[in-house]
Design a protein around this motif. Sequence first.
Motif, PDB file in Angstrom:
ATOM      1  N   GLY A   1      30.795  -0.760  -5.716  1.00 11.05           N
ATOM      2  CA  GLY A   1      31.900   0.086  -6.146  1.00 11.05           C
ATOM      3  C   GLY A   1      32.211  -0.018  -7.622  1.00 11.05           C
ATOM      4  N   SER A   2      31.560  -0.959  -8.319  1.00 11.15           N
ATOM      5  CA  SER A   2      31.819  -1.132  -9.749  1.00 11.15           C
ATOM      6  C   SER A   2      31.295   0.042 -10.561  1.00 11.15           C
ATOM      7  CB  SER A   2      31.158  -2.420 -10.259  1.00 11.15           C
ATOM      8  OG  SER A   2      31.658  -3.558  -9.616  1.00 11.15           O
ATOM      9  N   LEU A   3      31.921   0.251 -11.703  1.00  6.23           N
ATOM     10  CA  LEU A   3      31.369   1.143 -12.725  1.00  6.23           C
ATOM     11  C   LEU A   3      30.574   0.267 -13.686  1.00  6.23           C
ATOM     12  CD1 LEU A   3      34.392   3.508 -13.522  1.00  6.23           C
ATOM     13  CD2 LEU A   3      32.454   3.934 -12.012  1.00  6.23           C
ATOM     14  N   LEU A   4      29.273   0.428 -13.687  1.00  6.19           N
ATOM     15  CA  LEU A   4      28.385  -0.396 -14.507  1.00  6.19           C
ATOM     16  C   LEU A   4      28.044   0.365 -15.784  1.00  6.19           C
ATOM     17  CD1 LEU A   4      26.633  -3.030 -14.651  1.00  6.19           C
ATOM     18  CD2 LEU A   4      24.764  -1.642 -13.719  1.00  6.19           C
ATOM     19  N   MET A   5      28.432  -0.199 -16.916  1.00  4.88           N
ATOM     20  CA  MET A   5      28.198   0.444 -18.211  1.00  4.88           C
ATOM     21  C   MET A   5      27.088  -0.302 -18.934  1.00  4.88           C
ATOM     22  SD  MET A   5      32.233   0.971 -19.123  1.00  4.88           S
ATOM     23  CE  MET A   5      32.036   2.310 -20.272  1.00  4.88           C
ATOM     24  N   LEU A   6      26.059   0.440 -19.343  1.00  9.07           N
ATOM     25  CA  LEU A   6      24.880  -0.128 -19.996  1.00  9.07           C
ATOM     26  C   LEU A   6      24.773   0.392 -21.422  1.00  9.07           C
ATOM     27  CD1 LEU A   6      22.500   0.543 -17.005  1.00  9.07           C
ATOM     28  CD2 LEU A   6      23.185  -1.727 -17.744  1.00  9.07           C
ATOM     29  N   SER A   7      24.415  -0.501 -22.331  1.00  9.00           N
ATOM     30  CA  SER A   7      24.254  -0.120 -23.732  1.00  9.00           C
ATOM     31  C   SER A   7      22.936  -0.681 -24.256  1.00  9.00           C
ATOM     32  CB  SER A   7      25.424  -0.649 -24.563  1.00  9.00           C
ATOM     33  OG  SER A   7      25.263  -0.336 -25.928  1.00  9.00           O
ATOM     34  N   GLY A   8      22.031   0.205 -24.651  1.00  7.18           N
ATOM     35  CA  GLY A   8      20.735  -0.200 -25.183  1.00  7.18           C
ATOM     36  C   GLY A   8      20.733  -0.118 -26.701  1.00  7.18           C
ATOM     37  N   GLN A   9      20.287  -1.165 -27.353  1.00 12.75           N
ATOM     38  CA  GLN A   9      20.327  -1.243 -28.812  1.00 12.75           C
ATOM     39  C   GLN A   9      18.987  -1.722 -29.376  1.00 12.75           C
ATOM     40  OE1 GLN A   9      23.187  -1.024 -31.417  1.00 12.75           O
ATOM     41  NE2 GLN A   9      21.179  -0.760 -32.366  1.00 12.75           N
ATOM     42  N   VAL A  10      18.431  -0.967 -30.315  1.00 13.30           N
ATOM     43  CA  VAL A  10      17.293  -1.474 -31.090  1.00 13.30           C
ATOM     44  C   VAL A  10      17.841  -2.522 -32.040  1.00 13.30           C
ATOM     45  CG1 VAL A  10      15.462  -0.930 -32.724  1.00 13.30           C
ATOM     46  CG2 VAL A  10      16.070   0.723 -30.959  1.00 13.30           C
ATOM     47  N   CYS A  11      17.401  -3.768 -31.906  1.00 14.35           N
ATOM     48  CA  CYS A  11      17.977  -4.826 -32.745  1.00 14.35           C
ATOM     49  C   CYS A  11      16.970  -5.434 -33.716  1.00 14.35           C
ATOM     50  CB  CYS A  11      18.623  -5.905 -31.887  1.00 14.35           C
ATOM     51  SG  CYS A  11      17.566  -6.600 -30.615  1.00 14.35           S
ATOM     52  N   TYR A  12      15.675  -5.143 -33.529  1.00 12.37           N
ATOM     53  CA  TYR A  12      14.685  -5.650 -34.466  1.00 12.37           C
ATOM     54  C   TYR A  12      13.416  -4.826 -34.319  1.00 12.37           C
ATOM     55  CZ  TYR A  12      11.544  -8.805 -36.980  1.00 12.37           C
ATOM     56  OH  TYR A  12      10.647  -9.325 -37.871  1.00 12.37           O
ATOM     57  N   THR A  13      12.726  -4.574 -35.441  1.00 12.83           N
ATOM     58  CA  THR A  13      11.446  -3.863 -35.418  1.00 12.83           C
ATOM     59  C   THR A  13      10.474  -4.560 -36.367  1.00 12.83           C
ATOM     60  OG1 THR A  13      12.227  -2.360 -37.156  1.00 12.83           O
ATOM     61  CG2 THR A  13      12.445  -1.609 -34.868  1.00 12.83           C
ATOM     62  N   GLU A  14       9.208  -4.467 -36.001  1.00 12.88           N
ATOM     63  CA  GLU A  14       8.151  -5.010 -36.862  1.00 12.88           C
ATOM     64  C   GLU A  14       6.859  -4.262 -36.562  1.00 12.88           C
ATOM     65  OE1 GLU A  14       5.894  -9.246 -37.356  1.00 12.88           O
ATOM     66  OE2 GLU A  14       8.095  -9.287 -37.493  1.00 12.88           O
ATOM     67  N   LYS A  15       6.382  -3.505 -37.532  1.00 12.69           N
ATOM     68  CA  LYS A  15       5.189  -2.678 -37.370  1.00 12.69           C
ATOM     69  C   LYS A  15       5.361  -1.747 -36.155  1.00 12.69           C
ATOM     70  CE  LYS A  15       2.210  -6.081 -39.598  1.00 12.69           C
ATOM     71  NZ  LYS A  15       1.029  -6.968 -39.471  1.00 12.69           N
ATOM     72  N   ASN A  16       4.549  -1.949 -35.105  1.00 12.48           N
ATOM     73  CA  ASN A  16       4.636  -1.084 -33.917  1.00 12.48           C
ATOM     74  C   ASN A  16       5.603  -1.620 -32.859  1.00 12.48           C
ATOM     75  OD1 ASN A  16       2.136  -0.422 -35.292  1.00 12.48           O
ATOM     76  ND2 ASN A  16       1.591   0.793 -33.501  1.00 12.48           N
ATOM     77  N   TYR A  17       6.178  -2.778 -33.079  1.00 13.64           N
ATOM     78  CA  TYR A  17       6.997  -3.435 -32.059  1.00 13.64           C
ATOM     79  C   TYR A  17       8.464  -3.049 -32.180  1.00 13.64           C
ATOM     80  CZ  TYR A  17       3.000  -6.443 -31.035  1.00 13.64           C
ATOM     81  OH  TYR A  17       1.764  -6.908 -30.671  1.00 13.64           O
ATOM     82  N   ILE A  18       9.107  -2.924 -31.035  1.00 13.89           N
ATOM     83  CA  ILE A  18      10.534  -2.605 -30.972  1.00 13.89           C
ATOM     84  C   ILE A  18      11.197  -3.608 -30.032  1.00 13.89           C
ATOM     85  CG2 ILE A  18      12.265  -0.832 -30.468  1.00 13.89           C
ATOM     86  CD1 ILE A  18      10.010   1.257 -30.626  1.00 13.89           C
ATOM     87  N   GLN A  19      12.158  -4.358 -30.548  1.00 11.33           N
ATOM     88  CA  GLN A  19      12.911  -5.314 -29.743  1.00 11.33           C
ATOM     89  C   GLN A  19      14.218  -4.655 -29.307  1.00 11.33           C
ATOM     90  OE1 GLN A  19      11.614  -8.383 -28.992  1.00 11.33           O
ATOM     91  NE2 GLN A  19      13.334  -8.746 -27.589  1.00 11.33           N
TER      92      GLN A  19
END
Length: 434
Positions: A357-375
């Motif tokens: 019954g909860s309202l689940l709130m999700l937040s996705g954030q790009v926090c680091y990048t290097e060449k082709n990689y995305i954290q």
Amino acid sequence: MLPTRLCIMRKLPSVLARMLTSGTSASPGLPDMSEGQSPIHVNNVRSKLRDIVGASTNWRDHVQAMQERKALHTLLAKRQEDLPPRRMKDSYLEVILPLGSQPEIREKYLNVYNSVRFGRILEDLDSLGVLICYTHTKQEMQQRSPLSIVTALVDKINLCQKIIRPDCDIKFTGNVSWVGKTSMEVRMHMLQQHDGDYSPVLDATFVMVARDPENKRPAFVNPLIPESPEEEEIFKQGELNKLKRIEFSTASLLKMAPTAEERNIVHDIFLNTLDTRTVSFRSRKLPPSSVWMEDAKLKGLEICHPEERNIFNRIFGGFLMRKAFELGWATACSYGGSRPFIVSVDDIMFQKPVEVGSLLMLSGQVCYTEKNYIQIRVHSEVYNANTKEHHTTNIFHFTFISENEVPQVVPKTYGESMLYLDGKRHFTAVMKDI
């Protein structure tokens, strides 16, 4: 299909390309524990768990089922020493996901790119990890287990295949690899059949905790006895993993200031974004081929229905991981402008259960990048409409690789700089394991 895959691989950085073509698991030298084992169909894992704890299949009966579990308190051990020790092979299980031999189950696992949805794999790993722990703690004289075993942490999941085929059988294997007083580390492996042989796809390490029948207090679990030098090494690695988690937590940027090197990184980013036409600390300018961190995020909302409950009538941890992964994937996709591929999952901490019954709130954030990689960091919280309060439930960390080099993500505030450094720490740890 094959030429396309080869074409994509040529574009990837050499480190991942070597990992994808090596055909070796990240955990060599594992002892064979499969003697006399009959594989379990993936569809039977959840039903076995319900039988073990006496969970109801009907939501309307869930209150009564949980009330009946209270009587199991008397079956709990008063000390760990009162429980018989177990061997690693006592908890060993094999689970088959027959995508090739039973095409009728394929659609649930299929994505638009005609490969397997990784979020579904996360669900299966979570269920298997819990079943392995119940196998370790099983008492022959008990019809139902008094333990409530739940996922506390996903330590790491490292992939050695970029694409999981939707038309070949998959096999999961796993066993308890380390035990504390009330916690258990589970190591699992996923393999996929090609030309009659199984090739490794990923290795996963989960940490589970045992609690009382009402899921309120810790409960003791059976000790683990290694039987060979290989098992001794696996057990020692489990102890090292525990120490690394403590060390990582102690050095958290929420508790400790950044290191001198990290402070220099933040200051260099600050100087690189100053507008040289002014003499102001507030005037900032985005460097070329860069994106402000505040513009590199996506959000989502889930209503937690009874359908997604676990055997203890809270929201299934695998469902939370799937939803977080899919938002993380979408965040990486929109940021990089092309299809991202998952490289690693690490340090998923289950801080608070999510109620039905909860309202689940999700937040996705790009926090680091290097060449082709995305954290990517995904933060999940529940919102209580009555109290207007928000409570963090999980933090997820995903490392993706894009087909092309991605823009550099740039923090603007001090808080964003801490997210950047935390992302860099996770990325560096992942690269050490590859």
